[in-house]
Design a protein around this motif. Structure first.
Motif, PDB file in Angstrom:
ATOM      1  N   LYS A 293      -6.739  20.875   1.922  1.00  0.00           N
ATOM      2  CA  LYS A 293      -7.148  19.832   0.460  1.00  0.00           C
ATOM      3  C   LYS A 293      -5.832  20.867  -0.426  1.00  0.00           C
ATOM      4  CE  LYS A 293     -11.354  19.125  -1.435  1.00  0.00           C
ATOM      5  NZ  LYS A 293     -11.350  17.926  -2.438  1.00  0.00           N
TER       6      LYS A 293
ATOM      7  N   LYS B  81      -3.131  17.442   1.034  1.00  0.00           N
ATOM      8  CA  LYS B  81      -3.701  16.492   0.238  1.00  0.00           C
ATOM      9  C   LYS B  81      -3.729  16.509  -1.034  1.00  0.00           C
ATOM     10  CE  LYS B  81      -7.758  15.264   3.222  1.00  0.00           C
ATOM     11  NZ  LYS B  81      -8.868  16.131   4.147  1.00  0.00           N
ATOM     12  N   TYR B  82      -3.523  17.534  -1.697  1.00  0.00           N
ATOM     13  CA  TYR B  82      -3.096  17.393  -3.253  1.00  0.00           C
ATOM     14  C   TYR B  82      -2.063  17.001  -3.355  1.00  0.00           C
ATOM     15  CZ  TYR B  82      -1.777  19.391  -7.675  1.00  0.00           C
ATOM     16  OH  TYR B  82      -1.258  19.460  -9.191  1.00  0.00           O
ATOM     17  N   TYR B  83      -0.545  17.509  -2.794  1.00  0.00           N
ATOM     18  CA  TYR B  83       0.703  17.109  -3.011  1.00  0.00           C
ATOM     19  C   TYR B  83       1.153  15.699  -2.094  1.00  0.00           C
ATOM     20  CZ  TYR B  83       1.404  21.463  -4.574  1.00  0.00           C
ATOM     21  OH  TYR B  83       1.274  22.822  -5.456  1.00  0.00           O
ATOM     22  N   SER B  84       0.153  15.057  -0.988  1.00  0.00           N
ATOM     23  CA  SER B  84       0.395  14.049  -0.785  1.00  0.00           C
ATOM     24  C   SER B  84       0.103  12.703  -1.853  1.00  0.00           C
ATOM     25  CB  SER B  84      -0.791  14.037   0.772  1.00  0.00           C
ATOM     26  OG  SER B  84      -0.406  12.330   1.162  1.00  0.00           O
ATOM     27  N   LYS B  85      -1.094  13.414  -2.652  1.00  0.00           N
ATOM     28  CA  LYS B  85      -1.525  12.156  -3.895  1.00  0.00           C
ATOM     29  C   LYS B  85      -0.259  12.083  -4.955  1.00  0.00           C
ATOM     30  CE  LYS B  85      -6.193  12.104  -3.513  1.00  0.00           C
ATOM     31  NZ  LYS B  85      -7.155  12.806  -4.061  1.00  0.00           N
ATOM     32  N   LYS B  86       0.942  13.435  -4.350  1.00  0.00           N
ATOM     33  CA  LYS B  86       2.236  13.488  -6.027  1.00  0.00           C
ATOM     34  C   LYS B  86       3.431  12.898  -5.139  1.00  0.00           C
ATOM     35  CE  LYS B  86       0.572  17.643  -8.588  1.00  0.00           C
ATOM     36  NZ  LYS B  86       0.844  16.806  -9.837  1.00  0.00           N
ATOM     37  N   GLY B  87       3.162  12.669  -4.241  1.00  0.00           N
ATOM     38  CA  GLY B  87       3.869  11.690  -3.022  1.00  0.00           C
ATOM     39  C   GLY B  87       5.057  12.129  -1.998  1.00  0.00           C
ATOM     40  N   LYS B  88       4.162  13.945  -1.944  1.00  0.00           N
ATOM     41  CA  LYS B  88       5.033  14.737  -0.912  1.00  0.00           C
ATOM     42  C   LYS B  88       4.849  14.083   0.442  1.00  0.00           C
ATOM     43  CE  LYS B  88       6.685  18.035  -4.167  1.00  0.00           C
ATOM     44  NZ  LYS B  88       7.757  17.849  -4.545  1.00  0.00           N
ATOM     45  N   GLU B  89       5.904  13.929   1.102  1.00  0.00           N
ATOM     46  CA  GLU B  89       5.654  13.379   2.585  1.00  0.00           C
ATOM     47  C   GLU B  89       5.141  14.660   3.525  1.00  0.00           C
ATOM     48  OE1 GLU B  89       8.971  12.453   3.577  1.00  0.00           O
ATOM     49  OE2 GLU B  89       9.820  10.746   2.102  1.00  0.00           O
TER      50      GLU B  89
ATOM     51  N   ASP C 125       1.942  13.754   5.052  1.00  0.00           N
ATOM     52  CA  ASP C 125       0.669  12.571   5.887  1.00  0.00           C
ATOM     53  C   ASP C 125       0.689  13.312   7.625  1.00  0.00           C
ATOM     54  OD1 ASP C 125       0.197  12.221   3.416  1.00  0.00           O
ATOM     55  OD2 ASP C 125       0.541   9.640   4.468  1.00  0.00           O
TER      56      ASP C 125
END
Length: 323
Positions: A117, A120-128, A130
């Motif tokens: 969770k 995924k929050y930071y992935s949505k903010k553009g952090k790599e 994945d």
């Protein structure tokens, strides 16, 4: 409403009649004893016998940390909520291999969910991040206790490797504990110690015995159930606090000192504690209670769920962030 008290300087806790004072080189300060639910001592703090007696009477847990921020021990009052049945059933679930493995597996399922969770929050903010998300998703939590703990270790390893993608400063190579060798390890260790003591204080408000654990082995020198439950909440309480402090430039090089390792100085500890306390006080609408509860109260609810499970009232499902 009662709140924790954090002491970061050196001094003495003394008592006069039913009043507690903190005495140090800056003077003598009266403490609001009836507004305190726990005391956390990060400086060299001595307790007079009268103060200790009053803390025991009022049911106030006093936690002590060393200069590195590691938890050392507690003045733990006599059991407030006592149920022999719960302790017997709690112990039965440790002694029965299958029952213990079920609870331990569910703890790690909670860790897996909450790390995902967060990432995924930071992935949505553009952090790599994945790659780390996919690695954690693939982790199959099964087997005996050693296998379950191995899965937990791999989850944390992937999660910690993601920090360099999330943080805007401070390089983080790997998790190192005693002593922390860089700023991020220092922040993680300090935050984890804080959370451990918070969980211990919340367990004091339940019928559970804090030494009977399921994932970590019970130990004569620590309250290992606090370690079990703290792990579930680390990603959303400790690590999110760290990300905020670092990325918003609230914590910098000036807030650390070098001794045997890299340590937060007194000002750094105060800043961390302030944000940590704000996180604990954050409220969220609970899906089954249908009311707002604090992050801190979520920890106590976890204890209540565990009690229902060992009493065979309701199958345990670990806390999994829903928002």
């Amino acid at each position: 409403m009662k709140n924790p008290l954090y002491i970061t300087s050196h001094g003495i806790l003394s008592r006069k009649n039913n009043t507690i004072f903190f005495v140090n080189e800056e003077g003598k300060k009266q403490l609001p004893i009836h507004a305190i639910n726990e005391i956390n001592c990060f400086g060299k703090v001595s307790l007079k016998s009268g103060a200790s007696s009053l803390f025991m009477k009022e049911g106030i847990v006093v936690n002590f940390f060393n200069k590195y921020g590691f938890y050392e021990g507690s003045l733990y009052p006599k059991i407030k909520f006592n149920s022999g049945l719960v302790v017997v059933k709690q112990s039965e679930h440790y002694l029965d291999k299958n029952k213990r493995e079920f609870i331990a597996k569910e703890f790690v399922e909670g860790i897996k969910h909450n790390t995902l969770k967060t990432l995924k929050y930071y992935s949505k903010k553009g952090k790599e991040v994945d790659l780390f998300i996919e690695n954690i998703k693939k982790e199959n939590i099964a087997g005996d206790i050693s296998q379950i703990m191995s899965s937990e270790g791999r989850i944390w390893n992937n999660f910690y490797q993601s920090f360099n993608k999330i943080l805007r400063k401070f390089h983080f190579h790997k998790r190192e504990i005693r002593p922390p060798t860089n700023e991020i390890n220092s922040l993680i260790s300090f935050g984890n110690s804080l959370l451990y003591s918070t969980v211990l204080s919340e367990l004091y408000q339940t019928y559970l015995h804090p030494s009977v654990s399921y994932l970590h082995e019970p130990s004569e020198r620590r309250f290992s159930l606090s370690l079990d439950l703290a792990d579930i909440f680390k990603p959303i309480i400790v690590d999110r606090t760290i990300f905020k402090l670092v990325n918003n430039n609230m914590i910098g090089k000036k807030h650390f000192s070098k001794d045997v390792g890299v340590l937060l100085n007194e000002k750094g500890k105060q800043i961390f504690i302030s944000e940590y306390q704000k996180k604990l006080e954050t409220t969220i609408k609970h899906p089954t209670l249908h009311k707002k509860v604090s992050y801190r109260y979520l920890i106590r609810l976890e204890g209540y769920k565990l009690i229902k499970h060992v009493l065979n009232d309701q199958k345990y499902e670990s806390f999994k962030m829903w928002w």
